[in-house]
Scaffold this motif. Structure first.
Motif, PDB file in Angstrom:
ATOM      1  N   LEU A   1       0.841  -1.186   0.000  1.00 29.99           N
ATOM      2  CA  LEU A   1       0.000   0.000   0.000  1.00 29.99           C
ATOM      3  C   LEU A   1       0.882   1.243   0.000  1.00 29.99           C
ATOM      4  N   VAL A   2       0.559   2.173  -0.872  1.00 32.37           N
ATOM      5  CA  VAL A   2       1.322   3.413  -0.958  1.00 32.37           C
ATOM      6  C   VAL A   2       0.362   4.553  -1.287  1.00 32.37           C
ATOM      7  N   GLN A   3       0.719   5.751  -0.885  1.00 35.66           N
ATOM      8  CA  GLN A   3      -0.112   6.904  -1.222  1.00 35.66           C
ATOM      9  C   GLN A   3       0.169   7.367  -2.644  1.00 35.66           C
ATOM     10  N   ALA A   4      -0.805   8.026  -3.228  1.00 39.07           N
ATOM     11  CA  ALA A   4      -0.636   8.571  -4.571  1.00 39.07           C
ATOM     12  C   ALA A   4       0.594   9.474  -4.606  1.00 39.07           C
ATOM     13  N   GLY A   5       1.355   9.309  -5.673  1.00 41.01           N
ATOM     14  CA  GLY A   5       2.597  10.062  -5.804  1.00 41.01           C
ATOM     15  C   GLY A   5       3.801   9.340  -5.254  1.00 41.01           C
ATOM     16  N   GLY A   6       3.564   8.252  -4.557  1.00 40.51           N
ATOM     17  CA  GLY A   6       4.649   7.498  -3.948  1.00 40.51           C
ATOM     18  C   GLY A   6       5.289   6.506  -4.899  1.00 40.51           C
ATOM     19  N   SER A   7       6.189   5.706  -4.336  1.00 41.61           N
ATOM     20  CA  SER A   7       6.959   4.750  -5.130  1.00 41.61           C
ATOM     21  C   SER A   7       6.965   3.371  -4.489  1.00 41.61           C
ATOM     22  N   LEU A   8       7.116   2.375  -5.319  1.00 45.49           N
ATOM     23  CA  LEU A   8       7.322   0.996  -4.876  1.00 45.49           C
ATOM     24  C   LEU A   8       8.289   0.332  -5.844  1.00 45.49           C
ATOM     25  N   ARG A   9       9.007  -0.668  -5.362  1.00 53.82           N
ATOM     26  CA  ARG A   9       9.853  -1.471  -6.242  1.00 53.82           C
ATOM     27  C   ARG A   9       9.448  -2.923  -6.099  1.00 53.82           C
ATOM     28  N   LEU A  10       9.050  -3.495  -7.210  1.00 54.71           N
ATOM     29  CA  LEU A  10       8.717  -4.912  -7.244  1.00 54.71           C
ATOM     30  C   LEU A  10       9.948  -5.713  -7.664  1.00 54.71           C
ATOM     31  N   SER A  11      10.051  -6.898  -7.097  1.00 56.97           N
ATOM     32  CA  SER A  11      11.140  -7.807  -7.459  1.00 56.97           C
ATOM     33  C   SER A  11      10.548  -9.140  -7.874  1.00 56.97           C
ATOM     34  N   CYS A  12      11.222  -9.807  -8.772  1.00 55.91           N
ATOM     35  CA  CYS A  12      10.804 -11.131  -9.216  1.00 55.91           C
ATOM     36  C   CYS A  12      12.061 -11.991  -9.336  1.00 55.91           C
ATOM     37  N   ALA A  13      12.137 -12.989  -8.475  1.00 53.24           N
ATOM     38  CA  ALA A  13      13.300 -13.865  -8.462  1.00 53.24           C
ATOM     39  C   ALA A  13      12.975 -15.173  -9.157  1.00 53.24           C
ATOM     40  N   ALA A  14      13.830 -15.571 -10.067  1.00 48.54           N
ATOM     41  CA  ALA A  14      13.643 -16.822 -10.804  1.00 48.54           C
ATOM     42  C   ALA A  14      14.522 -17.915 -10.207  1.00 48.54           C
ATOM     43  N   SER A  15      13.992 -19.101 -10.132  1.00 47.87           N
ATOM     44  CA  SER A  15      14.756 -20.252  -9.660  1.00 47.87           C
ATOM     45  C   SER A  15      14.343 -21.470 -10.483  1.00 47.87           C
ATOM     46  N   GLY A  16      15.093 -22.543 -10.292  1.00 47.28           N
ATOM     47  CA  GLY A  16      14.812 -23.749 -11.060  1.00 47.28           C
ATOM     48  C   GLY A  16      15.661 -23.772 -12.316  1.00 47.28           C
ATOM     49  N   SER A  17      15.056 -24.138 -13.421  1.00 42.49           N
ATOM     50  CA  SER A  17      15.771 -24.231 -14.694  1.00 42.49           C
ATOM     51  C   SER A  17      15.881 -22.848 -15.325  1.00 42.49           C
ATOM     52  N   ILE A  18      16.631 -21.974 -14.654  1.00 40.97           N
ATOM     53  CA  ILE A  18      16.667 -20.583 -15.075  1.00 40.97           C
ATOM     54  C   ILE A  18      17.357 -20.386 -16.406  1.00 40.97           C
TER      55      ILE A  18
ATOM     56  N   VAL B   1      14.414  -9.757 -11.757  1.00 41.14           N
ATOM     57  CA  VAL B   1      13.975  -8.602 -12.517  1.00 41.14           C
ATOM     58  C   VAL B   1      13.234  -7.671 -11.566  1.00 41.14           C
ATOM     59  N   TYR B   2      13.393  -6.379 -11.786  1.00 38.88           N
ATOM     60  CA  TYR B   2      12.810  -5.379 -10.910  1.00 38.88           C
ATOM     61  C   TYR B   2      11.880  -4.462 -11.701  1.00 38.88           C
ATOM     62  N   LEU B   3      10.935  -3.887 -10.985  1.00 39.54           N
ATOM     63  CA  LEU B   3      10.085  -2.848 -11.565  1.00 39.54           C
ATOM     64  C   LEU B   3      10.031  -1.703 -10.568  1.00 39.54           C
ATOM     65  N   GLN B   4      10.726  -0.627 -10.888  1.00 38.11           N
ATOM     66  CA  GLN B   4      10.667   0.571 -10.065  1.00 38.11           C
ATOM     67  C   GLN B   4       9.488   1.397 -10.533  1.00 38.11           C
ATOM     68  N   MET B   5       8.565   1.662  -9.618  1.00 34.21           N
ATOM     69  CA  MET B   5       7.340   2.378  -9.951  1.00 34.21           C
ATOM     70  C   MET B   5       7.310   3.692  -9.181  1.00 34.21           C
ATOM     71  N   ASN B   6       7.339   4.780  -9.906  1.00 35.74           N
ATOM     72  CA  ASN B   6       7.289   6.109  -9.312  1.00 35.74           C
ATOM     73  C   ASN B   6       6.010   6.827  -9.722  1.00 35.74           C
ATOM     74  N   SER B   7       5.700   7.893  -9.006  1.00 34.57           N
ATOM     75  CA  SER B   7       4.515   8.694  -9.319  1.00 34.57           C
ATOM     76  C   SER B   7       3.272   7.827  -9.457  1.00 34.57           C
ATOM     77  N   LEU B   8       3.099   6.945  -8.516  1.00 34.31           N
ATOM     78  CA  LEU B   8       1.965   6.034  -8.567  1.00 34.31           C
ATOM     79  C   LEU B   8       0.653   6.772  -8.376  1.00 34.31           C
ATOM     80  N   ASN B   9      -0.369   6.294  -9.047  1.00 36.46           N
ATOM     81  CA  ASN B   9      -1.709   6.863  -8.888  1.00 36.46           C
ATOM     82  C   ASN B   9      -2.703   5.733  -8.703  1.00 36.46           C
ATOM     83  N   PRO B  10      -3.902   6.061  -8.254  1.00 40.36           N
ATOM     84  CA  PRO B  10      -4.880   4.999  -7.958  1.00 40.36           C
ATOM     85  C   PRO B  10      -5.170   4.070  -9.131  1.00 40.36           C
ATOM     86  N   ALA B  11      -4.992   4.541 -10.350  1.00 39.21           N
ATOM     87  CA  ALA B  11      -5.228   3.678 -11.516  1.00 39.21           C
ATOM     88  C   ALA B  11      -4.206   2.545 -11.606  1.00 39.21           C
TER      89      ALA B  11
END
Length: 116
Positions: free
Chosen positions: A11-28, A78-88
């Motif tokens: 959860l973040v307020q509008a205008g805020g930022s989050l960073r998503l991470s996705c780690a792969a394992s197995g037969s990478i 893999v990462y996803l840096q998300m800035n200037s987040l809005n409710p959409a």
């Protein structure tokens, strides 16, 4: 087999930022390109951003200039840096890995909620 595990949603307020991470394992070695998708209830899953093994990127128009995808091949992440987040941007985000023969692997999803 390949396993993808996302983290970083929340959860973040509008205008805020989050960073998503996705780690792969197995037969990478089976993973070539990786990307982030999102899906709102009752709607089709849509591309957010994609990155090839060579580092080429592609973004949905709705996130250009706000989101940045990157990958750390040494960490198989893999990462996803998300800035200037809005409710959409409030949806579930999924990580996808694609093999050289175009087989897709999906993570379980992580919820992002942006409050106004």
């Amino acid at each position: 087999q390949v396993q993808l595990v996302e983290s970083g949603g929340g959860l973040v307020q509008a205008g805020g930022s989050l960073r998503l991470s996705c780690a792969a394992s197995g037969s990478i070695v089976s993973i070539n390109a990786m990307g982030w998708y999102r899906q709102a209830p009752g709607k089709q899953r849509e591309l957010v951003a994609f990155i090839t093994s060579g580092g080429s990127t592609n973004y949905a128009d709705s996130v250009k200039g706000r989101f940045t995808i990157s990958r750390d091949n040494a960490k198989n992440t893999v990462y996803l840096q998300m800035n200037s987040l809005n409710p959409a941007d409030t949806v579930v985000y999924y990580c996808k890995g694609r093999s050289p023969i175009n087989r897709d692997y999906w993570g379980q999803g992580t919820q992002v909620t942006v409050s106004s």
